[in-house]
Design a protein around this motif. Structure first.
Motif, mmCIF file in Angstrom:
data_model
loop_
_atom_site.group_PDB
_atom_site.id
_atom_site.type_symbol
_atom_site.label_atom_id
_atom_site.label_comp_id
_atom_site.label_asym_id
_atom_site.label_seq_id
_atom_site.Cartn_x
_atom_site.Cartn_y
_atom_site.Cartn_z
ATOM 1 N N MET A 200 0.752 -1.384 -0.048
ATOM 2 C CA MET A 200 -0.124 0.163 -0.049
ATOM 3 C C MET A 200 0.735 1.267 -0.015
ATOM 4 S SD MET A 200 -3.487 -0.882 2.095
ATOM 5 C CE MET A 200 -2.595 -1.576 3.494
ATOM 6 N N CYS A 201 2.238 1.083 0.212
ATOM 7 C CA CYS A 201 3.146 2.286 0.380
ATOM 8 C C CYS A 201 3.593 2.580 -1.448
ATOM 9 C CB CYS A 201 4.341 1.851 1.000
ATOM 10 S SG CYS A 201 4.156 1.865 2.602
ATOM 11 N N LEU A 202 3.079 1.670 -2.185
ATOM 12 C CA LEU A 202 3.673 1.926 -3.579
ATOM 13 C C LEU A 202 2.399 2.134 -4.368
ATOM 14 C CD1 LEU A 202 5.717 -1.667 -3.489
ATOM 15 C CD2 LEU A 202 6.397 0.781 -2.768
ATOM 16 N N ASP A 203 2.670 2.971 -5.376
ATOM 17 C CA ASP A 203 1.687 3.675 -6.402
ATOM 18 C C ASP A 203 1.072 2.445 -7.209
ATOM 19 O OD1 ASP A 203 1.923 6.014 -5.014
ATOM 20 O OD2 ASP A 203 3.229 6.862 -6.712
ATOM 21 N N THR A 204 2.093 1.795 -8.007
ATOM 22 C CA THR A 204 1.619 0.947 -9.146
ATOM 23 C C THR A 204 2.182 -0.639 -9.252
ATOM 24 O OG1 THR A 204 3.265 1.649 -10.318
ATOM 25 C CG2 THR A 204 1.425 2.958 -10.608
ATOM 26 N N ALA A 205 3.176 -0.929 -8.254
ATOM 27 C CA ALA A 205 3.465 -2.267 -8.189
ATOM 28 C C ALA A 205 2.384 -3.134 -7.808
ATOM 29 C CB ALA A 205 4.700 -2.485 -7.192
ATOM 30 N N ARG A 206 2.399 -4.333 -8.314
ATOM 31 C CA ARG A 206 1.630 -5.482 -7.985
ATOM 32 C C ARG A 206 2.121 -6.769 -7.470
ATOM 33 N NH1 ARG A 206 -3.350 -4.043 -10.023
ATOM 34 N NH2 ARG A 206 -3.877 -6.220 -9.653
ATOM 35 N N ALA A 207 1.777 -7.460 -6.824
ATOM 36 C CA ALA A 207 2.254 -8.683 -6.285
ATOM 37 C C ALA A 207 1.192 -9.990 -6.420
ATOM 38 C CB ALA A 207 2.940 -8.551 -5.248
ATOM 39 N N THR A 208 1.650 -11.082 -6.486
ATOM 40 C CA THR A 208 0.731 -12.338 -6.228
ATOM 41 C C THR A 208 1.606 -13.108 -5.271
ATOM 42 O OG1 THR A 208 0.028 -12.441 -8.638
ATOM 43 C CG2 THR A 208 -0.133 -14.299 -7.279
ATOM 44 N N VAL A 209 1.138 -13.504 -4.177
ATOM 45 C CA VAL A 209 1.753 -14.211 -3.206
ATOM 46 C C VAL A 209 1.218 -15.764 -3.057
ATOM 47 C CG1 VAL A 209 2.625 -14.300 -0.832
ATOM 48 C CG2 VAL A 209 1.900 -11.868 -1.830
ATOM 49 N N HIS A 210 1.820 -16.517 -3.189
ATOM 50 C CA HIS A 210 1.706 -17.794 -3.037
ATOM 51 C C HIS A 210 2.368 -18.581 -1.633
ATOM 52 C CE1 HIS A 210 0.589 -18.375 -7.136
ATOM 53 N NE2 HIS A 210 1.525 -17.403 -7.555
ATOM 54 N N SER A 211 1.954 -19.652 -1.078
ATOM 55 C CA SER A 211 2.587 -20.079 0.165
ATOM 56 C C SER A 211 2.394 -21.355 0.222
ATOM 57 C CB SER A 211 2.210 -19.320 1.415
ATOM 58 O OG SER A 211 0.519 -19.232 1.595
ATOM 59 N N VAL A 212 3.149 -21.824 1.325
ATOM 60 C CA VAL A 212 3.146 -23.515 1.506
ATOM 61 C C VAL A 212 3.168 -23.745 3.138
ATOM 62 C CG1 VAL A 212 4.263 -25.684 1.448
ATOM 63 C CG2 VAL A 212 4.402 -24.048 -0.564
ATOM 64 N N GLU A 213 2.237 -24.357 3.789
ATOM 65 C CA GLU A 213 1.913 -24.500 4.977
ATOM 66 C C GLU A 213 1.752 -26.053 5.155
ATOM 67 O OE1 GLU A 213 2.248 -24.797 8.895
ATOM 68 O OE2 GLU A 213 3.066 -23.245 7.720
ATOM 69 N N ARG A 214 2.257 -27.065 6.058
ATOM 70 C CA ARG A 214 1.575 -28.266 6.611
ATOM 71 C C ARG A 214 0.544 -28.326 7.442
ATOM 72 N NH1 ARG A 214 5.326 -30.674 10.997
ATOM 73 N NH2 ARG A 214 6.048 -29.058 12.050
ATOM 74 N N SER A 215 0.388 -27.277 8.517
ATOM 75 C CA SER A 215 -0.387 -27.521 9.407
ATOM 76 C C SER A 215 -2.052 -26.778 9.064
ATOM 77 C CB SER A 215 0.099 -26.656 10.716
ATOM 78 O OG SER A 215 -1.047 -26.329 11.419
ATOM 79 N N LYS A 216 -2.943 -27.552 9.272
ATOM 80 C CA LYS A 216 -4.400 -27.345 8.882
ATOM 81 C C LYS A 216 -4.785 -26.066 9.792
ATOM 82 C CE LYS A 216 -5.868 -31.818 7.578
ATOM 83 N NZ LYS A 216 -6.079 -31.649 5.862
ATOM 84 N N GLU A 217 -4.570 -26.210 10.893
ATOM 85 C CA GLU A 217 -4.721 -24.998 11.899
ATOM 86 C C GLU A 217 -3.995 -23.594 11.364
ATOM 87 O OE1 GLU A 217 -5.872 -25.310 15.804
ATOM 88 O OE2 GLU A 217 -6.168 -27.532 15.931
ATOM 89 N N ASN A 218 -2.979 -23.940 11.232
ATOM 90 C CA ASN A 218 -2.214 -22.743 10.675
ATOM 91 C C ASN A 218 -2.962 -21.923 9.362
ATOM 92 O OD1 ASN A 218 -0.183 -21.486 12.317
ATOM 93 N ND2 ASN A 218 1.185 -23.242 11.816
ATOM 94 N N ILE A 219 -3.258 -23.117 8.467
ATOM 95 C CA ILE A 219 -3.741 -22.738 7.236
ATOM 96 C C ILE A 219 -5.454 -22.061 7.536
ATOM 97 C CG2 ILE A 219 -4.966 -23.474 5.190
ATOM 98 C CD1 ILE A 219 -2.753 -25.489 5.050
ATOM 99 N N GLU A 220 -6.145 -22.650 8.558
ATOM 100 C CA GLU A 220 -7.196 -22.063 8.962
ATOM 101 C C GLU A 220 -7.296 -20.567 9.690
ATOM 102 O OE1 GLU A 220 -10.688 -22.531 12.381
ATOM 103 O OE2 GLU A 220 -9.524 -24.151 11.867
ATOM 104 N N ALA A 221 -6.232 -20.404 10.375
ATOM 105 C CA ALA A 221 -6.014 -19.150 11.040
ATOM 106 C C ALA A 221 -5.445 -17.980 9.849
ATOM 107 C CB ALA A 221 -4.796 -19.103 11.973
ATOM 108 N N PHE A 222 -4.878 -18.385 8.797
ATOM 109 C CA PHE A 222 -4.203 -17.496 7.727
ATOM 110 C C PHE A 222 -5.365 -17.217 6.854
ATOM 111 C CE2 PHE A 222 -1.092 -17.998 4.000
ATOM 112 C CZ PHE A 222 -1.401 -16.522 3.358
ATOM 113 N N GLY A 223 -6.362 -18.134 6.708
ATOM 114 C CA GLY A 223 -7.420 -17.997 6.016
ATOM 115 C C GLY A 223 -8.316 -16.791 6.700
ATOM 116 N N ALA A 224 -8.511 -16.764 8.121
ATOM 117 C CA ALA A 224 -9.221 -15.749 8.804
ATOM 118 C C ALA A 224 -8.732 -14.486 8.620
ATOM 119 C CB ALA A 224 -9.524 -16.418 10.177
ATOM 120 N N LEU A 225 -7.228 -14.268 8.769
ATOM 121 C CA LEU A 225 -6.630 -13.285 8.730
ATOM 122 C C LEU A 225 -6.460 -12.478 7.366
ATOM 123 C CD1 LEU A 225 -6.026 -14.341 11.544
ATOM 124 C CD2 LEU A 225 -3.423 -13.548 11.209
#
Length: 496
Positions: A200-225
């Motif tokens: 949000m500090c950048l005017d026009t830059a764009r990014a797509t973020v991929h990630s890997v995680e093994r824990s279902k509970e972490n993935i659930e928390a990630f989704g909520a956040l």
């Protein structure tokens, strides 16, 4: 034909043609392979070869990658970035959603005394485990109150330190107009959420973020956040995390060309694996790194963990990656990292509401985590470094590996400042490294000796290379280290 021979053939053809069909490779092969078989062999190595693949019917069109241009900050963005880094707390929406998530998971308000006590126990257990010897740790932040304790205690600091690392990349010109980012071992999504916030500090830059995680509970928390900030910044797309163990990704689908690859506070948790095995993991993923991309490894500043990162970084350097920062190999030699405890600091953050509430007990210090101290290394494949050291020809500088031969003598050295001030108000202390020392070397500056000629020692940023003239060498037997005593007659000059 081996996979290595096949890739060499593809590389040869790509060197003669800007674009071709994968099926055209068949005429060069000793053994027949289908287009599908060839693509399966090629796909993990596309980025390393600087190629892109586009499916065309039953075939694939192969072309040379056109790198995204670097993103150069304008004056308004620089000013915005200064204001952003001065913020001492997480975005309020993120702090609130963590509170809501804990309440939702426990079925009671997060401030309920029972919930607070369970969070305290989880935090203490994590901290006790962290300070065990590396081979005795479990460091599992993957289920139940371990995840909730991580959100309450660790998440805010890791989120805020990511701001500083991303800002450094932006100011170094390492961000691109269009970026693909891969966060390996994302946990509850610290890095993806920090990227969304920072962009949000950048005017026009764009990014797509991929990630890997093994824990279902972490993935659930990630989704909520992530849902809480999903509409905050349309410049960033946060993909749902892939559920997998980073040590055995299997058939996991990952982007072919990654501009920034992050291992944040995860490789040190693989304490059961030797350095070589951890280096293997990084190198396997590095096959997907864009030719001008970066790998960022972040670890806590604790001595054993920080030193372990330096050992791993050297192992990766020996396998062909270059260290962009923070290390500078002044003499072109490999270092001896076994005692290299080097970390960066940033201004402390303001404690969250949860921290303050947890601290309303007999031992408040256990539950407030506000110090930002971290070790990191940025690696590349293109040999680019943040500091390219040019030692003036007339400089009679001594390698730090030779200081033991000069105890009691005054010398000149060229070395990087590899710590913030480790001393106190009376005596300032800074770790030095030139990539040659076998034992730790420190610059010692008594406060009463501070002069304009040596003030740069204190003001230079972490990682800066300095020429330090006329320092007295002393041996410190208590720490088996060497001190370079800086006096009023010492001249400290940045090397650019």
């Amino acid at each position: 034909m081996t996979g290595k021979q096949f890739l060499s053939t593809v590389k040869y053809v790509a060197g003669t043609k800007p674009a071709f069909l994968l099926s055209e490779i068949a005429v060069y092969l000793d053994e027949p392979l289908s287009v599908g078989q060839m693509y399966a062999l090629l796909q993990p190595h596309l980025a390393a070869l600087g190629l892109a693949a586009q499916k065309t019917g039953e075939d694939y069109a192969i072309s040379r990658l056109q790198p995204s241009p670097p993103y150069i900050l304008n004056a308004a963005e620089e000013k915005r970035l200064d204001a952003y880094l001065s913020l001492g707390s997480m975005p309020s929406v993120l702090e609130t959603v963590i509170e809501q998530y804990i309440s939702g998971k426990t079925g009671k308000d997060w401030s309920d005394p029972v919930i607070l006590e369970r969070l305290r126990r989880a935090i203490v257990a994590q901290k006790d485990d962290y300070w065990k010897p590396a081979d005795k740790r479990s460091l599992q932040y993957t289920k139940g109150y371990a995840v909730l304790g991580y959100l309450a205690y660790h998440f805010p600091v890791y989120f805020m330190q990511a701001r500083h690392l991303l800002a450094q990349m932006a100011r170094d010109g390492l961000l691109k107009q269009e970026m693909t980012i891969l966060d390996l071992g994302t946990g509850p999504g610290v890095i993806p959420l920090a990227v969304e916030d920072f962009w949000m500090c950048l005017d026009t830059a764009r990014a797509t973020v991929h990630s890997v995680e093994r824990s279902k509970e972490n993935i659930e928390a990630f989704g909520a956040l992530a849902r809480s900030v999903a509409t905050q910044n349309p410049q960033v797309t946060i993909e749902p995390p892939r559920e997998a163990d980073i040590t055995s990704p299997g058939e996991m689908q990952l982007p072919d060309r990654v501009d920034l690859m992050v291992f944040s506070n995860v490789l040190n948790e693989l304490a059961g694996l030797p350095v070589a095995a951890r280096a293997d993991i990084v190198m396997d993923y590095a096959e997907r790194l864009a030719p001008d991309g970066a790998i960022l490894i972040i670890e806590p500043a604790e001595e054993a963990t920080s030193t372990g990162l330096r050992i791993l970084a050297l192992a990766l350097k020996k396998r062909g990656l270059s260290i962009y920062a923070p290390c500078t190999f002044v003499w072109g030699t490999n270092c001896t990292p076994d005692r290299c405890w080097s970390f960066q600091t940033a201004p402390s953050i303001r404690p969250t509401r949860i921290m303050n509430t947890l601290a309303a007990c007999n031992e408040p210090f256990r539950y407030v985590n506000t110090d930002i101290k971290y070790s990191y290394v940025s690696l590349r494949r293109d040999g680019k470094t943040r500091t390219h050291c040019h030692i003036p020809k007339d400089t009679k500088a001594l390698r730090l590996s030779k200081v033991h031969l000069n105890v009691g003598k005054r010398i000149t050295v060229v070395a990087a400042k590899m710590s913030e001030d480790l001393g106190d108000k009376e005596t300032h202390l800074f770790r030095l490294c030139d990539g040659s020392a076998e034992k730790p070397v420190y610059a010692v500056l008594p406060a009463f000796h501070i002069m304009p000629s040596n003030r740069e020692l204190g003001s230079a940023p972490y990682g800066a290379v300095l020429e330090i003239r006329n320092v007295l060498v002393r041996y410190n037997p208590a720490h088996d280290a060497y001190n370079l005593l800086v006096s009023r007659n010492t001249q400290v000059t940045p090397i650019v």
